[in-house]
Design a protein around this motif. Structure first.
Motif, PDB file in Angstrom:
ATOM      1  N   GLN A  79      35.388  85.140  51.174  1.00  0.00           N
ATOM      2  CA  GLN A  79      34.026  85.251  51.795  1.00  0.00           C
ATOM      3  C   GLN A  79      33.266  83.954  51.213  1.00  0.00           C
ATOM      4  O   GLN A  79      33.426  83.314  50.301  1.00  0.00           O
ATOM      5  CB  GLN A  79      33.121  86.473  50.927  1.00  0.00           C
ATOM      6  N   PRO A  80      32.135  83.635  52.218  1.00  0.00           N
ATOM      7  CA  PRO A  80      31.458  82.543  51.568  1.00  0.00           C
ATOM      8  C   PRO A  80      30.599  82.642  50.349  1.00  0.00           C
ATOM      9  O   PRO A  80      29.777  83.834  50.229  1.00  0.00           O
ATOM     10  CB  PRO A  80      30.247  82.395  52.966  1.00  0.00           C
ATOM     11  N   VAL A  81      30.754  81.640  49.523  1.00  0.00           N
ATOM     12  CA  VAL A  81      29.929  81.884  48.146  1.00  0.00           C
ATOM     13  C   VAL A  81      28.505  81.639  48.188  1.00  0.00           C
ATOM     14  O   VAL A  81      27.811  82.144  47.204  1.00  0.00           O
ATOM     15  CB  VAL A  81      30.766  81.112  47.227  1.00  0.00           C
ATOM     16  N   ASP A  82      28.124  80.977  49.595  1.00  0.00           N
ATOM     17  CA  ASP A  82      26.572  80.664  49.272  1.00  0.00           C
ATOM     18  C   ASP A  82      25.764  81.972  49.907  1.00  0.00           C
ATOM     19  O   ASP A  82      24.581  81.851  50.150  1.00  0.00           O
ATOM     20  CB  ASP A  82      26.319  79.414  50.226  1.00  0.00           C
ATOM     21  N   ALA A  83      26.091  83.137  49.972  1.00  0.00           N
ATOM     22  CA  ALA A  83      25.686  84.360  50.477  1.00  0.00           C
ATOM     23  C   ALA A  83      24.406  84.654  49.558  1.00  0.00           C
ATOM     24  O   ALA A  83      24.712  84.573  48.170  1.00  0.00           O
ATOM     25  CB  ALA A  83      26.576  85.787  50.557  1.00  0.00           C
TER      26      ALA A  83
END
Ligand code: DP6
Length: 410
Positions: A79-83
């Motif tokens: 998953q994108p870590v910048d959520a």
């Protein structure tokens, strides 16, 4: 190559922690924020933490100076870590660890320069809509706190992942205080009573066959706060005394009061959804039939024997006492039998053993007066109150391997 594993040398100096965390189901609902950034609620709430034998999230976190960047895998998918909410939790934990380092109290300082890998999964389908974000964020924050050797309450950090997650940081019966301070530091979860306090209490989670996904809680409650006069009235004039009465009912193990407040609070939460403009509908026809069934059942016995509550979806959670489980299961089996679309590999009633199975008494069947509706409940999870997050020490149970990479990936 993209996953960074190619030609990988064994990682040295890796720190790793694996934890599990529970689902919680509110009996006084949280619905509405007064601060979106800090996730501060407009009213206090109270929930029961469910046993992790049936429902839990599991998370492994690893830190190593060899990792190139922070990465996260959820249920087998990167998953994108910048959520933003994930960043919030990671940032807050690192900030706290740094503070402790300056105070020269903790060993966490060694890890502060390292990137982190996170791998997490639920032992139940996320699509079932069973408070998976609460268990997930509680598990993430508990694991990170252990990794950075942070002791004490970190429910204010879990709260910033997902409001209801702060209540999954403790076992048993848990309240989330609203708090008054601007920085939110007094909006925390604390245990009202441990799970063992009320050993006869049981929980049946009826996973209802739903159509399209309803509006998510975060967005739903924003619209409610903007448009509903009822939610303001609820927060100011209803919840404060209800919260007190509910706490006392739990301490007294008074199922009549516990059940009545639980149902009224669920109904009022859904009324605020209807009062939202445009309105939000979380209950479907099956949910409404379950509400009817519970009221007819209670009327038949002349007292409250089962209490329903519904979150932001059509699944019903029933609270009841151990002795009444066979009769309530007989009712559910009769009126909502498995249909042809139900997965036949899966037991209709899962979880705690379905002992003393009984037939539905004819008079009770007549009182309820519904037409059986096959297939509208997918399955039922029979569970009870349980413990807060746990650390797993067996490396076999870790989701990351000894080099900090997911053991399985989709
Ligand atoms: C209906 O905790 O999912 O389940 O803080 O925006 O992440 P966010 O919302 P979330 O809301 C849960 C709402 C509820 C009631 C409850 O659990 O109290």
């Amino acid at each position: 190559m993209e996953n960074g594993r190619a030609n990988m040398k064994p990682v040295t100096g890796i720190s790793q922690v694996t934890c599990t965390a529970p689902v919680n189901i509110a009996v006084i609902k949280y619905w509405g924020k007064r601060d979106e950034q800090l996730v501060l609620p407009i009213n206090p709430s109270l929930s029961v933490t469910l046993s992790q034998d049936q429902l839990c999230a599991r998370t492994t976190v690893a830190a190593s100076a060899d990792f190139k960047r922070d990465r996260i895998w959820l249920n087998g998918e990167e998953q994108p870590v910048d959520a933003p909410r994930l960043q919030k939790c990671l940032g807050e934990i690192r900030r706290l660890a740094r503070k402790r380092k300056h105070e020269n109290r903790e060993r966490a300082g060694d890890l502060l320069g390292s990137c982190i890998h996170v791998c997490s999964e639920n032992n139940f389908p996320t699509a079932a809509g069973l408070a998976s974000s609460a268990a997930g964020y509680a598990c993430l924050v508990h694991s990170l706190a252990k990794l950075f050797h942070i002791d004490g309450d970190v429910s204010h950090i879990a709260r910033q992942g997902s409001g209801s997650a702060c209540r999954s940081m403790y076992g048993g019966f848990v309240e989330w205080t609203m708090g008054r301070l601007e920085d939110g530091s007094d909006s925390v979860a604390r245990q009202v009573a441990p799970a063992e306090h009320w050993p006869e209490l049981r929980v049946l989670v009826a996973v209802v066959n739903a159509g399209k996904k309803a509006v998510g809680s975060t967005e739903g409650m924003q619209t409610t706060v903007k448009t509903s006069a009822l939610v303001k009235y609820r927060a100011e004039h209803v919840v404060p005394s209800r919260q007190e009465d509910m706490r006392q009912a739990i301490l007294d193990r008074d199922f009549q009061t516990f059940g009545e407040i639980t149902m009224k609070d669920s109904n009022q939460f859904h009324a605020t959804c209807l009062d939202t403009y445009p309105p939000i509908f979380y209950l479907n026809e099956t949910s409404k039939h379950i509400i009817h069934l519970v009221h007819m059942y209670n009327r038949h016995h002349g007292k409250i024997k089962a209490a329903y509550t519904f979150d932001a979806g059509p699944n019903a959670v029933l609270y009841l006492l151990q002795d009444d489980v066979p009769e309530v299961l007989a009712l559910l089996r009769h009126f909502f039998p498995p249909g042809s679309t139900n997965n036949s590999d899966r037991e209709f009633v899962q979880g705690l053993p379905d002992v003393n199975r009984k037939d539905l008494p004819a008079d009770l069947q007549n009182t309820v007066g519904l037409e059986p509706s096959p297939g509208s409940i997918q399955y039922i999870i029979h569970t009870r109150a349980g413990q807060g997050p746990q650390v797993l020490t067996d490396p076999q149970q870790a989701l990351l391997d000894e080099n900090g990479w997911p053991k399985k990936q989709n």
